[in-house]
Design a protein around this motif. Structure first.
Motif, PDB file in Angstrom:
ATOM      1  N   ALA A  53       0.986  -1.118  -0.149  1.00 19.77           N
ATOM      2  CA  ALA A  53      -0.034   0.036  -0.038  1.00 19.77           C
ATOM      3  C   ALA A  53       0.905   1.144   0.058  1.00 19.77           C
ATOM      4  O   ALA A  53       0.516   2.232  -0.676  1.00 19.77           O
ATOM      5  N   SER A  54       1.927   1.241   0.884  1.00 19.35           N
ATOM      6  CA  SER A  54       2.911   2.396   0.717  1.00 19.35           C
ATOM      7  C   SER A  54       3.521   2.445  -0.597  1.00 19.35           C
ATOM      8  O   SER A  54       3.540   3.683  -0.931  1.00 19.35           O
ATOM      9  N   ALA A  63       4.045   7.490   8.234  1.00 18.08           N
ATOM     10  CA  ALA A  63       2.805   6.735   8.353  1.00 18.08           C
ATOM     11  C   ALA A  63       2.986   5.304   8.290  1.00 18.08           C
ATOM     12  O   ALA A  63       2.705   4.656   8.984  1.00 18.08           O
ATOM     13  N   ALA A  64       3.937   4.902   7.355  1.00 20.73           N
ATOM     14  CA  ALA A  64       4.278   3.498   6.770  1.00 20.73           C
ATOM     15  C   ALA A  64       4.878   2.481   8.226  1.00 20.73           C
ATOM     16  O   ALA A  64       4.344   1.718   8.529  1.00 20.73           O
ATOM     17  N   LEU A 113      13.745   4.676  17.364  1.00 22.99           N
ATOM     18  CA  LEU A 113      14.269   4.026  16.098  1.00 22.99           C
ATOM     19  C   LEU A 113      13.961   4.698  14.776  1.00 22.99           C
ATOM     20  O   LEU A 113      12.909   5.620  14.590  1.00 22.99           O
ATOM     21  N   PRO A 114      14.831   4.914  13.715  1.00 21.67           N
ATOM     22  CA  PRO A 114      14.466   5.562  12.471  1.00 21.67           C
ATOM     23  C   PRO A 114      13.105   4.894  11.935  1.00 21.67           C
ATOM     24  O   PRO A 114      12.663   3.989  11.815  1.00 21.67           O
ATOM     25  N   HIS A 115      12.294   5.886  11.202  1.00 26.81           N
ATOM     26  CA  HIS A 115      11.271   5.367  10.632  1.00 26.81           C
ATOM     27  C   HIS A 115      11.654   5.157   9.150  1.00 26.81           C
ATOM     28  O   HIS A 115      11.522   5.893   8.224  1.00 26.81           O
ATOM     29  N   SER A 116      11.951   4.132   8.677  1.00 27.58           N
ATOM     30  CA  SER A 116      12.140   3.645   7.354  1.00 27.58           C
ATOM     31  C   SER A 116      12.115   2.287   7.185  1.00 27.58           C
ATOM     32  O   SER A 116      12.058   1.235   8.154  1.00 27.58           O
ATOM     33  N   TRP A 117      11.960   1.683   6.077  1.00 20.42           N
ATOM     34  CA  TRP A 117      11.740   0.297   5.856  1.00 20.42           C
ATOM     35  C   TRP A 117      12.962  -0.539   6.001  1.00 20.42           C
ATOM     36  O   TRP A 117      13.007  -1.846   5.929  1.00 20.42           O
ATOM     37  N   ASP A 118      14.137  -0.121   6.252  1.00 16.64           N
ATOM     38  CA  ASP A 118      15.168  -0.560   6.871  1.00 16.64           C
ATOM     39  C   ASP A 118      15.303  -1.054   8.198  1.00 16.64           C
ATOM     40  O   ASP A 118      15.991  -2.000   8.624  1.00 16.64           O
TER      41      ASP A 118
END
Length: 213
Positions: A53-54, A63-64, A113-118
């Motif tokens: 969806a992202s 948001a993700a 924590l960072p807001h990232s898909w990592d």
């Protein structure tokens, strides 16, 4: 003794034997040992839906990030429904035995924590292990560990894992382990006995990522 076990979403159809094995071995405190096992759910198909969806709808990383953590809770409720494992939303007063943490509220309260898909459930589970004071963080997935040239590597440093690129752990985990002098043991949950041996500190087929080297 406190141990954090991250149960990967890839084990959606195989979570019951893992949880039952943990409950059978560590569900009660006896005179010789008292162990607190805190299970952290992965995101599985629920996090994959957020990622899709992202990408499709251009959802922001901010948001993700929170949607993906809520996906971990969805997987957590799935595991609870299938296994009856006790659930908690707090790290305070965790008794001996086996419980599963729903992480959203804790991460909202301590947004470090960072807001990232990592950063996925792997790094989140490592962060929780640090907060929980767990000396061991076990990642349970559906492979035997990290492979190099088709061979499971028994020991790797965090630096070595970072140089390997894509592996069965998220991209942020090796650096987090290094910065916090932590280790992670990856084991295959399709063999529940390996999970038990890993918690007990026995030799087991799997990969140790050494963050303290």
């Amino acid at each position: 003794m406190r141990i954090v076990v991250k149960l990967g979403g890839s084990l959606m159809d195989d979570s019951l034997p893992v949880i039952k094995a943990l409950q059978a071995r560590f569900g009660a405190c006896n005179d010789k040992e008292c162990t607190s096992i805190l299970v952290i759910p992965g995101g599985g198909i629920f996090a994959n839906a957020v990622r899709s969806a992202s990408e499709k709808h251009r959802i922001s990383d901010e948001a993700a990030h929170w949607m993906a953590i809520l996906a971990m809770e969805q997987y957590g409720y799935y595991i609870h429904d299938k296994t009856g494992i006790d659930i908690t939303g707090s790290l305070d007063g965790i008794p001996y035995g086996v419980r599963m943490l729903l992480p959203y509220r804790i991460l909202r309260e301590r947004d470090e924590l960072p807001h990232s898909w990592d950063v996925t459930a792997d790094t989140i589970a490592a962060w929780i292990a640090r907060q929980f004071g767990a000396p061991l963080f076990v990642k349970v997935t559906d492979v035997d560990g990290i492979y190099a040239e088709d061979v499971v590597q028994q020991f790797l440093t965090a630096d070595e894992v970072m140089k390997m690129g894509a592996t069965c752990v998220d991209r942020a985990l090796p650096l987090f382990l290094k910065e916090n002098n932590m280790d992670c043991l990856i084991v295959n949950g399709l063999h529940p006995e390996r999970v038990i041996d890993a918690v007990l500190g026995k030799d087991v087929v799997g990969t140790y990522i050494k963050g303290n080297i």
